[in-house]
Design a protein around this motif. Structure first.
Motif, mmCIF file in Angstrom:
data_model
loop_
_atom_site.group_PDB
_atom_site.id
_atom_site.type_symbol
_atom_site.label_atom_id
_atom_site.label_comp_id
_atom_site.label_asym_id
_atom_site.label_seq_id
_atom_site.Cartn_x
_atom_site.Cartn_y
_atom_site.Cartn_z
ATOM 1 N N LEU A 26 53.975 75.681 81.237
ATOM 2 C CA LEU A 26 52.622 75.940 81.745
ATOM 3 C C LEU A 26 52.680 76.431 83.184
ATOM 4 O O LEU A 26 51.959 77.358 83.566
ATOM 5 N N GLU A 27 53.552 75.824 83.994
ATOM 6 C CA GLU A 27 53.689 76.249 85.389
ATOM 7 C C GLU A 27 54.219 77.680 85.469
ATOM 8 O O GLU A 27 53.708 78.501 86.232
ATOM 9 N N THR A 28 55.222 77.992 84.667
ATOM 10 C CA THR A 28 55.773 79.351 84.648
ATOM 11 C C THR A 28 54.706 80.355 84.223
ATOM 12 O O THR A 28 54.571 81.430 84.828
ATOM 13 N N LEU A 29 53.937 80.008 83.200
ATOM 14 C CA LEU A 29 52.888 80.904 82.721
ATOM 15 C C LEU A 29 51.785 81.076 83.766
ATOM 16 O O LEU A 29 51.242 82.169 83.927
ATOM 17 N N ARG A 30 51.458 80.006 84.491
ATOM 18 C CA ARG A 30 50.456 80.123 85.569
ATOM 19 C C ARG A 30 50.953 81.117 86.626
ATOM 20 O O ARG A 30 50.185 81.936 87.122
ATOM 21 N N GLN A 31 52.241 81.015 86.966
ATOM 22 C CA GLN A 31 52.809 81.918 87.971
ATOM 23 C C GLN A 31 52.777 83.362 87.495
ATOM 24 O O GLN A 31 52.642 84.281 88.301
ATOM 25 N N LYS A 32 52.898 83.575 86.213
ATOM 26 C CA LYS A 32 52.847 84.925 85.642
ATOM 27 C C LYS A 32 51.411 85.327 85.314
ATOM 28 O O LYS A 32 51.183 86.331 84.656
ATOM 29 N N GLU A 33 50.475 84.508 85.754
ATOM 30 C CA GLU A 33 49.042 84.757 85.537
ATOM 31 C C GLU A 33 48.704 84.891 84.060
ATOM 32 O O GLU A 33 47.870 85.688 83.659
ATOM 33 N N TRP A 34 49.399 84.109 83.243
ATOM 34 C CA TRP A 34 49.097 83.981 81.818
ATOM 35 C C TRP A 34 49.212 85.297 81.060
ATOM 36 O O TRP A 34 48.481 85.536 80.097
ATOM 37 N N ALA A 35 50.132 86.152 81.467
ATOM 38 C CA ALA A 35 50.318 87.449 80.800
ATOM 39 C C ALA A 35 50.526 87.256 79.300
ATOM 40 O O ALA A 35 51.434 86.559 78.876
ATOM 41 N N GLY A 36 49.656 87.856 78.515
ATOM 42 C CA GLY A 36 49.759 87.791 77.061
ATOM 43 C C GLY A 36 49.242 86.511 76.435
ATOM 44 O O GLY A 36 49.197 86.385 75.213
ATOM 45 N N ALA A 37 48.845 85.561 77.253
ATOM 46 C CA ALA A 37 48.449 84.248 76.736
ATOM 47 C C ALA A 37 47.211 84.313 75.858
ATOM 48 O O ALA A 37 47.122 83.603 74.860
ATOM 49 N N THR A 38 46.284 85.159 76.220
ATOM 50 C CA THR A 38 45.033 85.226 75.464
ATOM 51 C C THR A 38 45.301 85.526 73.997
ATOM 52 O O THR A 38 44.763 84.858 73.114
ATOM 53 N N GLN A 39 46.177 86.507 73.738
ATOM 54 C CA GLN A 39 46.438 86.880 72.359
ATOM 55 C C GLN A 39 47.275 85.824 71.626
ATOM 56 O O GLN A 39 46.943 85.444 70.499
ATOM 57 N N ILE A 40 48.352 85.362 72.238
ATOM 58 C CA ILE A 40 49.260 84.426 71.567
ATOM 59 C C ILE A 40 48.589 83.065 71.362
ATOM 60 O O ILE A 40 48.552 82.541 70.245
ATOM 61 N N ILE A 41 48.081 82.484 72.434
ATOM 62 C CA ILE A 41 47.443 81.163 72.319
ATOM 63 C C ILE A 41 46.190 81.269 71.464
ATOM 64 O O ILE A 41 45.919 80.404 70.628
#
Length: 143
Positions: A26-41
């Protein structure tokens, strides 16, 4: 490591209740500004919700699930229950409810609900691998 890999690792960690890995990812994804998270999650959330609930599910069942989910997590009380219920109901077809949810609650609510469903299912590694492939295929259709 790319964000999609991290997101699928997050799904695996949630299912296995590996909280250290969840926190780190979660911390790594926050640092990457959640790139791609909307579609995958989003894809994982919708698929999991459809496995756990059915269209037209009694709203009291959804509310009870949300209450139990919020009680499982230390930060669960920070998630608005009505927004979480609306996310589930929207995934089941009541899409107009998305207009009533603060967008800041989308990902946190989806991750917590997804984690609870996966933990309740307690999938084998093969089942989890199949689920992740389905998530990746579904997300790819919407990218």
């Amino acid at each position: 490591m790319n964000a999609q890999t991290e997101l699928t690792q997050l799904i695996q960690a949630l299912a296995k209740q590996d909280w250290e890995a969840v926190d780190s990812l979660l911390e790594t994804l926050r640092q990457k500004e959640w790139a791609g998270a909307t579609q995958i999650i989003g894809a994982a959330f919708v698929l999991a919700v459809h496995r756990r609930f059915r269209r037209g599910q009694d709203q009291r069942d959804i509310a009870a699930f949300v209450a139990e989910t919020r009680s499982r997590y230390e930060s669960g009380k920070d998630l608005p229950p009505l927004a979480m219920e609306a996310l589930i109901r929207a995934a089941l077809g009541e899409v107009d409810l998305m207009d009533e949810i603060n967008p800041d609650n989308y990902l946190p609510g989806q991750i917590v609900v997804l984690g609870t469903i996966l933990q309740d299912e307690n999938p084998t590694q093969d089942q989890l691998d199949r689920f992740i492939r389905e998530v990746e295929e579904t997300a790819a259709e919407h990218m």
